[in-house]
Design an enzyme around this catalytic site. Structure first.
Site, short mmCIF file in Angstrom:
data_model
loop_
_atom_site.label_atom_id
_atom_site.label_comp_id
_atom_site.label_asym_id
_atom_site.label_seq_id
_atom_site.Cartn_x
_atom_site.Cartn_y
_atom_site.Cartn_z
CE LYS A 60 23.99 42.01 -11.30
NZ LYS A 60 23.88 41.81 -9.84
NE ARG A 91 29.27 38.96 -9.47
CZ ARG A 91 28.07 38.68 -9.95
NH1 ARG A 91 27.84 38.71 -11.24
NH2 ARG A 91 27.09 38.36 -9.14
NE ARG A 148 17.83 35.57 -6.85
CZ ARG A 148 18.97 36.21 -7.14
NH1 ARG A 148 18.95 37.32 -7.86
NH2 ARG A 148 20.13 35.74 -6.70
NE ARG A 172 21.09 32.28 -8.33
CZ ARG A 172 21.68 33.44 -8.56
NH1 ARG A 172 21.13 34.30 -9.39
NH2 ARG A 172 22.81 33.74 -7.97
NE ARG A 221 25.10 35.50 -4.32
CZ ARG A 221 23.81 35.12 -4.31
NH1 ARG A 221 23.41 34.19 -3.46
NH2 ARG A 221 22.95 35.66 -5.14
P1 ADP Z 1 23.81 37.55 -8.16
O1 ADP Z 1 24.12 38.84 -8.88
O2 ADP Z 1 22.43 37.50 -7.64
O3 ADP Z 1 24.82 37.19 -7.10
P2 ADP Z 1 24.65 35.96 -10.50
O4 ADP Z 1 23.79 34.97 -11.16
O5 ADP Z 1 25.02 37.18 -11.28
O6 ADP Z 1 23.89 36.34 -9.17
O7 ADP Z 1 26.01 35.26 -10.03
C1 ADP Z 1 26.02 34.06 -9.29
C2 ADP Z 1 27.45 33.62 -9.02
O8 ADP Z 1 28.13 33.35 -10.27
C3 ADP Z 1 28.35 34.65 -8.33
O9 ADP Z 1 28.20 34.63 -6.93
C4 ADP Z 1 29.75 34.19 -8.79
O10 ADP Z 1 30.18 33.08 -8.05
C5 ADP Z 1 29.50 33.74 -10.23
N1 ADP Z 1 29.73 34.85 -11.20
C6 ADP Z 1 28.79 35.43 -12.00
N2 ADP Z 1 29.34 36.41 -12.75
C7 ADP Z 1 30.66 36.46 -12.42
C8 ADP Z 1 31.76 37.28 -12.82
N3 ADP Z 1 31.61 38.26 -13.73
N4 ADP Z 1 32.96 37.02 -12.27
C9 ADP Z 1 33.13 36.06 -11.37
N5 ADP Z 1 32.14 35.27 -10.92
C10 ADP Z 1 30.91 35.45 -11.43
#
Ligand code: ADP
Ligand code: ZN
Length: 206
Positions: free
Chosen positions: A13, A88, A122, A152, A163
């Site tokens: 993404k 999400r 990554r 990360r 996740r």
């Molecule tokens: P990835 O898609 O690789 O898991 P992100 O950077 O999008 O990484 O998200 C990292 C973390 O941030 C998620 O595992 C969650 O804990 C939190 N997070 C991000 N976006 C949301 C969301 N829309 N709702 C709830 N938690 C979120």
């Protein structure tokens, strides 16, 4: 034009969003990046978010939604934005409906096998945010700006499995929620290959 990118962790993404931003006048909004920024700045939201992110769980909807709402109200979002990592959950999507119009939802479809393969490799540029994978790029500094690459905190096997499970249970139902505006892209090839059909779609829409 407002776009949502939907896909599992490591589906690409962030990489896709950065490519779209280069060609179209849209801003990228990543809730994950917003949380990481809050953590870096030691804010209350950051402290709370970290306890969930470290376990690979979702930050509660109320916190996430209010942070997102504040972000999309800013001036730079007036010409349109790409949401990367939001919504999400179905309640987040319901809430978004009340806030703004969404034109198109792009789903990145990548197999779980491919995701597991990608997950530990990554790396992100500490300065410009460019995303790399050690399987295709083995230097420790950024090709674009020369800054060191970092891994990360939440990219480790225990967290990743959680996740992926959270994605299946909480986020995958959004594929049905957005069925009427969904555009599915097979994301297993190179970033450029993945971007091709997306660029074509957006060029026609703009
Ligand atoms: P990835 O898609 O690789 O898991 P992100 O950077 O999008 O990484 O998200 C990292 C973390 O941030 C998620 O595992 C969650 O804990 C939190 N997070 C991000 N976006 C949301 C969301 N829309 N709702 C709830 N938690 C979120
Ligand atoms: Zn860089």
């Amino acid at each position: 034009m407002n776009i949502i990118l939907l896909g599992a962790p490591f589906s690409g993404k962030g990489t896709l969003a950065r490519k779209i931003v280069e060609d179209f006048s849209l801003v990228q909004i990543s809730t994950g990046d917003l949380f990481r920024e809050n953590i870096k700045n030691g804010t209350e939201v950051g402290l709370l978010a970290k306890t969930y992110m470290d376990k690979g769980e979702l930050v509660p909807d109320s916190v996430t939604i209010s942070m997102l709402k504040q972000r999309i109200e800013k001036d730079d979002c007036k010409n349109g934005f790409i949401l990367d990592g939001f919504p999400r959950t179905v309640p987040q999507a319901e809430e978004l409906k009340n806030l703004t119009e969404i034109d198109c939802v792009i789903q990145l479809d990548v197999s779980f096998d491919e995701i597991r393969r990608r997950c530990l490799g990554r790396r992100t540029c500490s300065k410009c945010g460019e995303i790399y994978n050690t399987s295709t790029y083995n230097k420790t500094t950024c090709e674009k700006c020369g800054s060191p690459l970092t891994k990360r905190d939440d990219d480790n096997l225990e967290t990743v499995n959680n996740r992926l499970e959270v994605y299946e249970n909480m986020t995958a139902p959004l594929i049905n929620f957005y069925a009427d505006k969904l555009f599915v892209v097979k994301g297993a090839d190179s970033p450029d290959e993945t971007y091709k059909p997306v660029k074509k779609l957006l060029s026609e829409k703009f």
